[in-house]
Every structure is written in C-alpha cells, then in structure tokens.
Design a protein around this motif. Sequence first.
Motif, PDB file in Angstrom:
ATOM      1  N   ARG A  73     -11.333  -2.435   3.911  1.00  0.00           N
ATOM      2  CA  ARG A  73     -12.590  -1.850   3.703  1.00  0.00           C
ATOM      3  C   ARG A  73     -13.827  -2.194   4.616  1.00  0.00           C
ATOM      4  NH1 ARG A  73     -15.074  -3.694  -2.179  1.00  0.00           N
ATOM      5  NH2 ARG A  73     -14.772  -5.734  -1.054  1.00  0.00           N
TER       6      ARG A  73
ATOM      7  N   HIS B 172      -8.713   1.366  -2.890  1.00  0.00           N
ATOM      8  CA  HIS B 172      -7.958   0.265  -2.164  1.00  0.00           C
ATOM      9  C   HIS B 172      -7.101  -0.622  -2.993  1.00  0.00           C
ATOM     10  CE1 HIS B 172     -11.817   1.044   0.381  1.00  0.00           C
ATOM     11  NE2 HIS B 172     -10.825   0.616   1.328  1.00  0.00           N
TER      12      HIS B 172
ATOM     13  N   SER C  81       0.945  -1.350   0.018  1.00  0.00           N
ATOM     14  CA  SER C  81      -0.044  -0.162  -0.026  1.00  0.00           C
ATOM     15  C   SER C  81       0.995   1.088  -0.088  1.00  0.00           C
ATOM     16  CB  SER C  81      -0.857   0.010   1.203  1.00  0.00           C
ATOM     17  OG  SER C  81      -0.324   0.202   2.494  1.00  0.00           O
TER      18      SER C  81
END
Length: 476
Positions: A237, A261, A44
């Motif tokens: 999420r 995401h 990420s």
Amino acid sequence: MSLKFYDTATREVRDFVPLEEGKVGIYLCGLTVQSEPHVGHIRSGVNFDVLQRWLRASGYEVTFIRNTTDIDDKILIKAAEQGRPWYNLAYEMARELSKAYAALNVAPPTYEPAATGHIPEMVELISELITRGHAYAAEDGSGDVYFDVRSWPSYGELSGQRIDDMEAAADADPRGKRDPRDFALWKGWKKETEPETAAWPSPWGPGRPGWHIECSAMAGKYLGTAFDIHGGGLDLRFPHHENEQAQSRAAGHPFASYWLHNAWITTSGEKMSKSLGNSLLVPNVLERVRPIELRFYMVSAHYRSHVEFSFEALDEAAVGFRRIENFLARAAAEVGEVPTGGLLCADFVNAMDDDLGTPAAVAAIHDVVREGNKLIGTGDIDALRGNAASVRAMLDVLGLDPADPAFATGSTGETDKLSAAVDVLINTLLEQRNEARAAKDYATADAIRDRIKAAGIEIEDTPSGPKWSLETDTSN
C-alpha cells in the motif's frame, strides 16, 4: 445482498459497481522473482484467484492481469552473488513461482506481463509526466528521473499520510532529488557496478525503470487508463501503490476504482520474509500436506486477516478438509459420480458477496456437509445427489474441488494421485468409526479399527480428530 468490498483507499465497505456493466478488470501486483516462493508470497495469488473465481461465478467477464517484476536491485545483487546473469535468475525463479501457483490450483491470469517486456510503455509514461510538470531528470549526471511528489497535491491519499510526515524514499541516491521523498521513475545505468544487459536506451540515457512505474505502465497497457480493481499485499500500500496511483493520475489516468489488499502470513508475529529467516518454501510445506489442503488452510482465513502460520493449525485444517472429502466419497458411493454445477447455498453466496467472507463461506460448506451426512443411507438418492453437488460447486468457487484436474494431474504425478485416493478411503473408514463410537456401537468401531490396522495403518486419536500413518517397520 449486493457484492461489496472493503476499499483500502476510502477505508470503507463499498458496493461494487464496475466501470462497464458485466465486465471487470483486475490488476494484481505480482512478485519480484528474486528467490523461491514461500507460503507468504503465494497468499495474494490464492486470495485474488478466489476473487476472480467469485466474480466469474457471479456472471462477470473478468480480465485478470498479474505481473512479475523481473528486473530490480535485489535481482541484480543476488545474481551477482551467485555468479550468474540476472535474467537467468529471474527466469528460473519465475518458473518456480509458476509451479507453486499451479500446485495450489491458482488459475493462470488473462495475461502475466513481465516488466522487461514493457520498457517502451514506461518511457512513454515518464515522458508524459515530465511534460506535465510532475517529473524531472536529475541534474547530477546520473541519468535518474524522479517523480516530484510536491507537484501532486493528492500525494498520500491512498495511505492516509501527509508528505511532511513521510520518510525519505530509499530507492535512489538522494543527491539528484529536489525533495528526499521524490521517488525514482528511471534509474541511470551504473556502468561500474551493473551489467550492460541491465540497461535500456531512453531519452535520459541508458538505464532501467523504477519499480513503481512498471505497474502503472503495464496496468494501462492491458486494462486501459481506468479499470476496476487493483490488488496486492498490504505491505504494498505504501510506498508502491501510493506511488502508482500518484504517477498514474498525475499523467491524467483515472487508474483504479477500488483497492483491495490482503494481509500477511506471519511467523512469531512478524511478516514472513526471506530477510527474517522465517520463510517456508512451498515445496517443503507440500511434503507435509497435499496442495489442496494448503490451499484450504489459506482460503479458510479472510483475506484481510493476518494469519499466524503454524504446522499445528495447518494439520487441523487438513483434517477439516478431509471430512468434506470423505462426505463426497461416501455420497459418490451411493449416487455415482457427483455432478458439477450444483446450487450455491444462500449462506455461501451472502458470505462471498460480503467482501469475500471465506470463513463464513467455508462454515456454510460444513453446514451443507452435515445435512448431507444425515442423508447417507436413507435411500433419498435425489436429495443426497443435490446436496453433494452443492458442496462440490461451492468448493469449485474456492478452487478446492477434489475432482479438479489441477489436483489430479498436477506435477505431483501418479504416486500422489494414488496417495490422495487412499487418504480419502481411509478417512471414510475413520468417519464411520467415529459415527459408531458416537452411537456407542463399540463393537463396530473396534472392527473398523482392526480392519485399518490389518492394512498396515496406524491410527492416532488427537483433539482435532484421528490421524493415520503407515506403520513403522521395526524389524531391522
């Protein structure tokens, strides 16, 4: 093509329109610093580093916030198992995370807040939710405070779920809840099992914040009640981002306009995680490939695509990146230092504007490299210089410029800088050998091979291209 993103909230690709012209606010849910980071953890950070780089390259002024969670159940449990203060564990793991980010050229965010530094903002937000009738203090004397999911009709909209279909929240003792799906905003101090240092004063007694309230408070602190993009791993999420959005909007804050995401890095089809025992720590992986090659491997996949990690695929990506480096080295031999600020080719721009299409963007770089290879040796110095500058500019957007000081002066030191330089030189010779073989000039190809071997280098021809290594000393 205008800039577009796939918005997880609406489940559609949307044109990007910032709240304030020319400015973008991004909040990325960072990591819980409980253990050393593995490759899956870092994804990420890399993906959203590419996002902020592209937004800046597109002319936006970016405020990028990436938090760390430095207090939670897992940290307390692991610290107790290791016989050390929880804050000592969190601090050490935060430093390891910073090293991993730096090694992969993940640029520091505008600010990196830690949860423990923002307890007053969290208490204030919880108090507002209680005042508005969306939260309540447990009546069991625990000191816990919960968000009342039934009080917010839109609860479940981010993940597309109905409340009655959800499982009970697992973040606190259910005895004090009105509904098993209510989630903790504040956790009362457990005097018998938790250290006194893990508790802060509040109107509901000493305790610490729940996980979800942390990000809502920190996002509001640095980006305001409304901001552009909220990001994180797909596993966040639900429930984390669902709960963030519910509590923020219940407090009267518009919160995020777009939700992005990134998907997982998996091993054997399962999410890479400590609990599965399939984690690959970043320092260990970097013993096999250079940091820039690991980043190239991660960037080459679309951020919303699951990546099945394998060392074979990593090695192939490394070979592919070396071909780009080899071109830049050969071009520099003819034109001198390759300049920065080259033009981005149209295919690259279109790919990046289309929901950060990095696979197509990397393909565009390879296309430009192929055109550049045709210019080498032609004497058209201006065309070659412009071509190489374009390649370098596109690599820079992806955080992959070989000349970036982050790779040249990072924690790897002088030895790795020398190793990287040798690697480029050897692969340049291998590229020349391949060209000679393709032209059926076997005498030249054999001569290049012999020169490399005379330098103590072994060559292995593989389906993904030639690989080199130092000859093994078998004299002992």
